[in-house]
Design a protein around this motif. Sequence first.
Motif, PDB file in Angstrom:
ATOM      1  N   GLY A 404      -9.740  53.908 -41.499  1.00 49.78           N
ATOM      2  CA  GLY A 404     -10.647  52.774 -41.584  1.00 49.78           C
ATOM      3  C   GLY A 404     -11.401  52.699 -42.905  1.00 49.78           C
ATOM      4  N   GLU A 405     -11.974  51.540 -43.153  1.00 51.72           N
ATOM      5  CA  GLU A 405     -12.758  51.334 -44.366  1.00 51.72           C
ATOM      6  C   GLU A 405     -14.078  52.103 -44.275  1.00 51.72           C
ATOM      7  N   TYR A 406     -14.591  52.450 -45.437  1.00 53.65           N
ATOM      8  CA  TYR A 406     -15.820  53.239 -45.538  1.00 53.65           C
ATOM      9  C   TYR A 406     -16.943  52.353 -46.059  1.00 53.65           C
ATOM     10  N   LEU A 407     -18.026  52.253 -45.268  1.00 54.08           N
ATOM     11  CA  LEU A 407     -19.170  51.419 -45.659  1.00 54.08           C
ATOM     12  C   LEU A 407     -20.434  52.272 -45.676  1.00 54.08           C
ATOM     13  N   PRO A 408     -20.974  52.593 -46.857  1.00 52.11           N
ATOM     14  CA  PRO A 408     -22.229  53.362 -46.901  1.00 52.11           C
ATOM     15  C   PRO A 408     -23.405  52.499 -46.459  1.00 52.11           C
ATOM     16  N   LEU A 409     -24.277  53.063 -45.632  1.00 48.80           N
ATOM     17  CA  LEU A 409     -25.451  52.346 -45.134  1.00 48.80           C
ATOM     18  C   LEU A 409     -26.756  52.871 -45.721  1.00 48.80           C
ATOM     19  N   PHE A 410     -26.810  54.197 -45.907  1.00 51.63           N
ATOM     20  CA  PHE A 410     -28.067  54.806 -46.357  1.00 51.63           C
ATOM     21  C   PHE A 410     -27.776  56.155 -46.987  1.00 51.63           C
ATOM     22  N   ASN A 411     -28.520  56.514 -48.034  1.00 50.66           N
ATOM     23  CA  ASN A 411     -28.458  57.871 -48.555  1.00 50.66           C
ATOM     24  C   ASN A 411     -29.761  58.216 -49.257  1.00 50.66           C
ATOM     25  N   SER A 412     -30.131  59.483 -49.144  1.00 54.31           N
ATOM     26  CA  SER A 412     -31.318  60.025 -49.794  1.00 54.31           C
ATOM     27  C   SER A 412     -31.006  61.465 -50.159  1.00 54.31           C
TER      28      SER A 412
END
Length: 490
Positions: A404-412
Amino acid sequence: MSNKSEVDMKDVELNEVEQEKQPMTEGEAGNNYAISPVSEKNGIVKVKIPDEESKFTGLSKEELMKVAGTPGWVKVRWALLILFWLGWLGMLAGAIAIIIQAPRCKPLPEMNWWNYGPLYQIGDVNSFTKSSDLKGVAEKVQAMDELKVKGLIIGPIHVSSEDEPEELKLTEISKEAGNLIQFRELIKAAHKRGISVVLDLTPNYKGKEPWFADAVSTVVKLEPALMHWLEEGVDGFLFYGVEKVSTAAQSLWEDVEVLIHNQTESVEKKKRVLIGVTEQSSPDDVIAVLNKTGVDLLLTGALRSTSALDIAHTVDRLYSTYGQTRLAWNIGGRIAGHLASLVGFAKVKLSYLLLLTLPGTPVFNYGDEIGLQDNSKKDEMTTFRKFFKTVSEKRSKERSLQHGEYLPLFNSTSAMAYVRSWDQNERYLIALNWHLEETVTLHLKHAEIPDHATVVFSTSDDKRVDEVINLAQLEVKPEQGIMLKFPYTP
């Protein structure tokens, strides 16, 4: 009652009986049957009905043909035929309209066998089994199959002495590892279960450097060795220090690459894989090694960072450059060590969740699935293996997790969240918190995600399976990983 009355009653009864004993006439019978005389015995009246019954005889062939040719029947037949074809055409048109209006399934990406599940590296055959040889590895193939492993990386098992190139025998199995018969049995057992076998053929694996000082002469010996092991049924090869040898012996290394990749044109139509290992960890350096060496997969130190921000940046950079079929994700390895030793017990399950849900091929060192390290306890090992097996099984069944496709939502610096989705299949959201002490509350809002999602897995017990969570207030505890799911909505 008087005597006269008794006589009258008897007369009536006898008269009625006498009447019943009389034969019935055709009129009295009320039908067209001819009635035979009655027979009476002990007061029982029996009537015999003839065996003959009336039979219905339809029209003869000549009569049917005569009627069928009349104008009225001809018109009826034509009307029925026209109605039939109109109905058939109507159903066909309806089916076509449904197909056209229905959302089309997205074509599956081109996948290789190593993209469908984890690879399992067994660098030290002697430590992996009680028998300390290849026979013991073959006996554990079923256990690897239960973990949905798609490939075993074996060895090195060839004869070699530290920094002594003259002792190198790439086609001979060392006595410590076993023998050729055991290796053939391992290949047979693995292939029977759909598991491929990759051979680590790093020449100077007992020395400080993976290649001998004269890299050119070593690479020259590779070609006949590669052909030998390919004929034995090996499905690919792994080499440490690929960036160094591809620089020192560029043209010869290109020949090695071509030789392995040309095997894809065999009758089996099964591609052979070329895997490299590098010490590089930054995204730009990893991209440079991939481009220079031409390997299919590259094991790196990119995920050994303790910063979630660095990990998220690395994944985004590599995924946007190559897509997932060229990406491999690992933390431990034959030289790097076991996963639990590198991340600590508390982050083992979190690391499983990361490796098994990123876009690409997850690679584990032997024992990683049970949290193997020097001071491991048996009950902890069982818990780790159960969680690993459950997540790996989920990956093997879900297209969104496989390709599946990869969708970043949040990172810290301490947390990251992303979604894996494919076409109209169920979507999966993964949230990870590396922080040792602080709980992170994620306020996740995006056009591609709903307001709520359902818990699939959690590395701790505070989140129950099938619990519905508000994504705008998603709490992730220290060193916790969570997988949630939500359906596709058009």
